[in-house]
Every structure is written in C-alpha cells, then in structure tokens.
Design an enzyme around this catalytic site. Structure first.
Site, PDB file in Angstrom:
ATOM      1  N   ASP A   1     -55.534 -23.457  25.346  1.00  0.00           N
ATOM      2  CA  ASP A   1     -54.981 -23.816  24.047  1.00  0.00           C
ATOM      3  C   ASP A   1     -55.304 -22.758  23.004  1.00  0.00           C
ATOM      4  O   ASP A   1     -54.586 -22.591  22.024  1.00  0.00           O
ATOM      5  CB  ASP A   1     -55.511 -25.185  23.630  1.00  0.00           C
ATOM      6  CG  ASP A   1     -54.914 -26.254  24.533  1.00  0.00           C
ATOM      7  OD1 ASP A   1     -53.788 -26.665  24.252  1.00  0.00           O
ATOM      8  OD2 ASP A   1     -55.535 -26.615  25.543  1.00  0.00           O
TER       9      ASP A   1
ATOM     10  N   ARG B   1     -51.089 -30.871  15.009  1.00  0.00           N
ATOM     11  CA  ARG B   1     -52.227 -30.735  15.938  1.00  0.00           C
ATOM     12  C   ARG B   1     -52.840 -29.350  15.721  1.00  0.00           C
ATOM     13  O   ARG B   1     -52.155 -28.338  15.828  1.00  0.00           O
ATOM     14  CB  ARG B   1     -51.768 -30.921  17.398  1.00  0.00           C
ATOM     15  CG  ARG B   1     -51.277 -32.345  17.655  1.00  0.00           C
ATOM     16  CD  ARG B   1     -51.147 -32.634  19.123  1.00  0.00           C
ATOM     17  NE  ARG B   1     -52.441 -32.716  19.783  1.00  0.00           N
ATOM     18  CZ  ARG B   1     -52.611 -32.610  21.100  1.00  0.00           C
ATOM     19  NH1 ARG B   1     -51.572 -32.382  21.879  1.00  0.00           N
ATOM     20  NH2 ARG B   1     -53.801 -32.707  21.631  1.00  0.00           N
TER      21      ARG B   1
ATOM     22  N   ARG C   1     -46.100 -32.275  24.240  1.00  0.00           N
ATOM     23  CA  ARG C   1     -47.487 -31.788  24.231  1.00  0.00           C
ATOM     24  C   ARG C   1     -47.598 -30.550  25.118  1.00  0.00           C
ATOM     25  O   ARG C   1     -46.665 -30.177  25.814  1.00  0.00           O
ATOM     26  CB  ARG C   1     -48.442 -32.881  24.683  1.00  0.00           C
ATOM     27  CG  ARG C   1     -47.993 -33.611  25.936  1.00  0.00           C
ATOM     28  CD  ARG C   1     -49.113 -34.008  26.797  1.00  0.00           C
ATOM     29  NE  ARG C   1     -49.880 -32.853  27.256  1.00  0.00           N
ATOM     30  CZ  ARG C   1     -49.460 -32.007  28.181  1.00  0.00           C
ATOM     31  NH1 ARG C   1     -48.291 -32.121  28.766  1.00  0.00           N
ATOM     32  NH2 ARG C   1     -50.222 -30.984  28.554  1.00  0.00           N
ATOM     33  N   GLY C   2     -48.804 -29.934  25.078  1.00  0.00           N
ATOM     34  CA  GLY C   2     -49.015 -28.669  25.774  1.00  0.00           C
ATOM     35  C   GLY C   2     -48.872 -27.551  24.763  1.00  0.00           C
ATOM     36  O   GLY C   2     -47.969 -27.585  23.915  1.00  0.00           O
TER      37      GLY C   2
ATOM     38  N   ASN D   1     -59.799 -25.454  25.872  1.00  0.00           N
ATOM     39  CA  ASN D   1     -58.801 -26.099  26.731  1.00  0.00           C
ATOM     40  C   ASN D   1     -59.108 -27.582  26.790  1.00  0.00           C
ATOM     41  O   ASN D   1     -60.123 -28.039  26.244  1.00  0.00           O
ATOM     42  CB  ASN D   1     -58.815 -25.464  28.124  1.00  0.00           C
ATOM     43  CG  ASN D   1     -57.533 -25.715  28.884  1.00  0.00           C
ATOM     44  OD1 ASN D   1     -56.445 -25.446  28.372  1.00  0.00           O
ATOM     45  ND2 ASN D   1     -57.619 -26.247  30.088  1.00  0.00           N
TER      46      ASN D   1
ATOM     47  N   GLN E   1     -52.666 -36.434  31.909  1.00  0.00           N
ATOM     48  CA  GLN E   1     -51.642 -35.384  32.043  1.00  0.00           C
ATOM     49  C   GLN E   1     -51.596 -34.835  33.475  1.00  0.00           C
ATOM     50  O   GLN E   1     -50.540 -34.477  33.985  1.00  0.00           O
ATOM     51  CB  GLN E   1     -51.930 -34.219  31.083  1.00  0.00           C
ATOM     52  CG  GLN E   1     -51.782 -34.543  29.622  1.00  0.00           C
ATOM     53  CD  GLN E   1     -53.091 -34.893  28.965  1.00  0.00           C
ATOM     54  OE1 GLN E   1     -53.970 -35.474  29.607  1.00  0.00           O
ATOM     55  NE2 GLN E   1     -53.258 -34.569  27.697  1.00  0.00           N
TER      56      GLN E   1
HETATM   57  C1  RUB Z   1     -52.967 -29.210  25.909  1.00  0.00           C
HETATM   58  C2  RUB Z   1     -52.908 -29.002  27.319  1.00  0.00           C
HETATM   59  C3  RUB Z   1     -54.065 -28.574  28.057  1.00  0.00           C
HETATM   60  C4  RUB Z   1     -53.629 -27.459  28.958  1.00  0.00           C
HETATM   61  C5  RUB Z   1     -53.346 -26.177  28.222  1.00  0.00           C
HETATM   62  O1  RUB Z   1     -53.435 -30.459  25.713  1.00  0.00           O
HETATM   63  O2  RUB Z   1     -51.872 -29.218  27.898  1.00  0.00           O
HETATM   64  O3  RUB Z   1     -55.184 -28.268  27.370  1.00  0.00           O
HETATM   65  O4  RUB Z   1     -54.587 -27.214  29.908  1.00  0.00           O
HETATM   66  O5  RUB Z   1     -52.415 -25.532  28.957  1.00  0.00           O
HETATM   67  P1  RUB Z   1     -52.579 -31.665  25.194  1.00  0.00           P
HETATM   68  P2  RUB Z   1     -51.291 -24.667  28.298  1.00  0.00           P
HETATM   69  O6  RUB Z   1     -52.137 -32.423  26.387  1.00  0.00           O
HETATM   70  O7  RUB Z   1     -53.611 -32.377  24.375  1.00  0.00           O
HETATM   71  O8  RUB Z   1     -51.453 -31.136  24.382  1.00  0.00           O
HETATM   72  O9  RUB Z   1     -51.990 -23.431  27.868  1.00  0.00           O
HETATM   73  O10 RUB Z   1     -50.304 -24.366  29.340  1.00  0.00           O
HETATM   74  O11 RUB Z   1     -50.768 -25.511  27.197  1.00  0.00           O
END
Ligand code: RUB
Length: 354
Positions: free
Chosen positions: A245, A99, A61-62, A255, A204
């Site tokens: 995001d 996603r 994820r991320g 985000n 997270q």
């Molecule tokens: C994505 C996620 C957050 C971060 C985005 O969500 O990690 O929104 O703040 O940061 P998920 P980045 O956990 O649902 O995948 O831009 O570094 O991804």
C-alpha cells in the site's frame, strides 16, 4: 465527450482484463468487491460521492484500484460538470479523504490536480480526458512490467504464500501487484501453487484472491492467517509475495495487517519475502515506516462476522487496517523497473532520480 475513455475500456474488455472500474458512456461502473465471490455484481453511478462512499466502505478496494478510482472520480466530475475545473479539483479532494494509507490515491489526485490547474480553458475537457487515459494506461503498464520482473524470482515447483488481495481487481485489471508476479510466472509454464491467507476481518484472501486464482486457473489452497508459520517450518512454502500500500524511502513496507507476521515467520525460516509494488507507490517523503500512522477502522468490522456479533457483548476490538514490515525482513522490492535489493535507501533513490 467520453470517446477516448470509452474506446480504452472497450479495448481492455476485449483483451479480457479483469477491470475493477471503468466508464461506459458518461457513467462509471465498478465491481462490488464486497459481494464477491457469491455475486459478480456491477454497480454504476454518475455521482462522485458514490465513488467516495464505495472506497470508504471497501466496495472498491486495493491500493491500485482506489488510485485509479481517484482518476475516474475526477474525470466524472469533469464530464458531468461540462469542464467545471473547480468541480474536478473538489472531486479529487473528496477522494483523498476516503482512505489515507495507500499512497497511490493521493499521489494520483495530486498529479491530476496540478494538471487541471494548468490546463488551458478552451480545451480543458479534451486535454483532461487524455491525461486521465494516460495515467490509466501507465498503471496497467506498470502491472505487466513488474509481473515480468517478479516472475524471474519464481522457480518451477514453488509454493507461494500471498496475503490479502493484491490482484487484478485491486489494481488495473491484469494482476495488480502480487498476482501479476504469480500470474506471469504461471503463464510462463512454471508449475506453481499458491497459498492464500484468508485475511480477517474482510477476508480479501478467502473471497477475492481465491476467486481470481480460480479465474486464472492457478492451483491454490486457502489457509487461515495463523497457519503460515507452521507451513513454512514444514517446508511447504518457498516464497512469500505480497502487494504494497506504501513503501517508505528506506524500504519499510505498509501492507494489509498480518503481513508483518508472515514476514517474521519467513525470515525465521529463511524463506524469501518479496513485495510487489511500483515506483508510484514509494513515498520518498517518508524516512521510515513507523513515521506514519496507519488507518484504523471501526471495531464493528472485527466484532462481527457476516453481520453477526461473534464475541461477548462487553468485549471491544481493535482494527489497524495495515501494519509495517521493516525493510530488514524484505528480500527484494519488485517494481516495474526491476527488483530492488539492499541497500534500499540507496537503491530506491536511484528510482526516484530517474
Ligand atoms: C489493500 C490491500 C492489501 C494488498 C495491497 O487493503 O489490498 O494491503 O496487499 O496490495 P484494502 P496492492 O483491502 O484494505 O484496500 O498493492 O496490490 O493493493
């Protein structure tokens, strides 16, 4: 057949990067982010379907990390299909459906799909691997550069709030977005402290941001999501830095849900709120944030904690996975090309143009 990508992996591992995903021989390996921090579990596969499932269920994820998972999935399809162009394109489409909110995944798949369609048949595999490596190197380069640009905003002695996990395992291995800024400031010798909000329901912040901050040796404190406003009023937080995001053309930020709430509190308390991103994450086709619906996830993810239901059996839950922070609450957008300030519409356009 995978020499180039294997060499790159080896180089990054020797540099001590915290890679979320990589390739060993003809297998794709990835960190199980759901198991952290209790277990540092590494999974591996030769099936694109497994990578799609891992993104869907948030094992990977991320926004940056799922973007590069798109690269590995298409490369895996190329390698296992011995250069079958259609299999590569199908792998990209499968990944795009996992996603929807983080734009890096769809942009990366689109870029590679165009490349695959136009790549000469006789050297397809070789050329496609080289293109994948180029994209992976570019993403890592963005992290390092945006880290340097963002670190200039951080003062010695700052306490910084971050939300969710925008770090190495959410990106390409250095520090993702927000943690690239924080890590670079720390490496410069600035005495900083990080507040990481736990980020219900996937935690997270509690599980992965805290884990990475410990790994990097950066002093930090865990708070629950609702504590940030009060700490700001007490003068305990000087900056907010979060990832992104997706950023709309006018600077509105998508985000992890909860970001908007921190931004409102920061604005009310006159605390600078920054998002760390890259030019690749800006969606110029989107005029403003509320024009796009965000991903909603299964209510079970909110109703249960560690698999145990935490509320009355008749109670329902809602889980928008992201929210939209209007650009008026954002003090600056940190990118690999510098920190973008208001007017965002005009200044982000300059990035698009160059
Ligand atoms: C994505 C996620 C957050 C971060 C985005 O969500 O990690 O929104 O703040 O940061 P998920 P980045 O956990 O649902 O995948 O831009 O570094 O991804």
């Amino acid at each position: 057949m995978t020499r180039r990508i294997n060499d790159l992996t080896k180089q990054w591992q020797e540099e001590g990067l915290c890679l979320p995903i990589w390739m060993e021989g003809e297998r794709v390996c990835f960190v199980d982010q759901l198991a952290l921090p209790a277990k540092e579990l590494i999974l591996s596969t030769q099936r694109v379907e497994d990578l799609a499932d891992a993104v869907r269920d948030m094992t990977i994820r991320g926004s940056g990390a799922i973007g590069i998972t798109g690269v590995y999935a298409m490369l895996l399809a190329a390698v296992t299909g011995r250069g079958d162009r259609q299999a590569v394109l199908d792998a990209g489409q499968m990944m795009k459906q996992t996603r929807p909110t983080a734009i890096n995944l769809s942009k990366t798949v689109d870029e590679l799909s165009v490349y695959a369609q136009n790549c000469p048949e006789d050297s397809f595999l070789d050329a496609f691997e080289a293109k994948c490596c180029q994209i992976l190197e570019r993403q890592l380069d963005f992290e390092r550069k945006l880290g340097e640009n963002g670190a200039e905003l951080i003062q010695d002695g700052d306490a910084i709030l971050t939300h969710c996990h925008s770090g190495a395992l959410a990106g390409s291995g250095f520090g993702g977005r927000a943690l690239s800024v924080i890590r670079t400031a720390f490496n410069q010798g600035k005495r900083i402290h990080v507040f990481t909000s736990e980020t219900r329901p996937y935690l997270q912040g509690a599980r992965i941001t805290a884990y990475e901050l410990s790994k990097f040796g950066i002093p930090h404190t865990l708070i629950t999501d609702g504590m940030s406003g009060y700490l700001m009023r007490l003068g305990r937080i000087q900056k907010v830095v979060v990832g992104s995001d997706r950023v709309a053309g006018n600077g509105d930020l998508f985000n992890k849900v909860g970001t908007y709430m921190h931004a409102v509190a920061a604005y009310e308390n006159e605390i600078p709120f920054y998002t760390a991103t890259s030019s690749h994450t800006i969606d110029f086709s989107l005029r403003e944030g509320m024009d796009l619906n965000v991903e909603y996830r299964d209510e079970q993810e909110v109703l249960k904690f560690n698999g145990v239901r935490i509320t009355d059996a008749k109670t329902h839950a809602l889980y928008p996975a992201f929210d939209v922070t209007p650009h008026a609450l954002i003090s600056g957008i940190v990118t690999e090309r510098g920190v973008i300030r208001v007017p965002y519409l005009e200044n982000l356009k300059k990035i698009e143009a160059t």
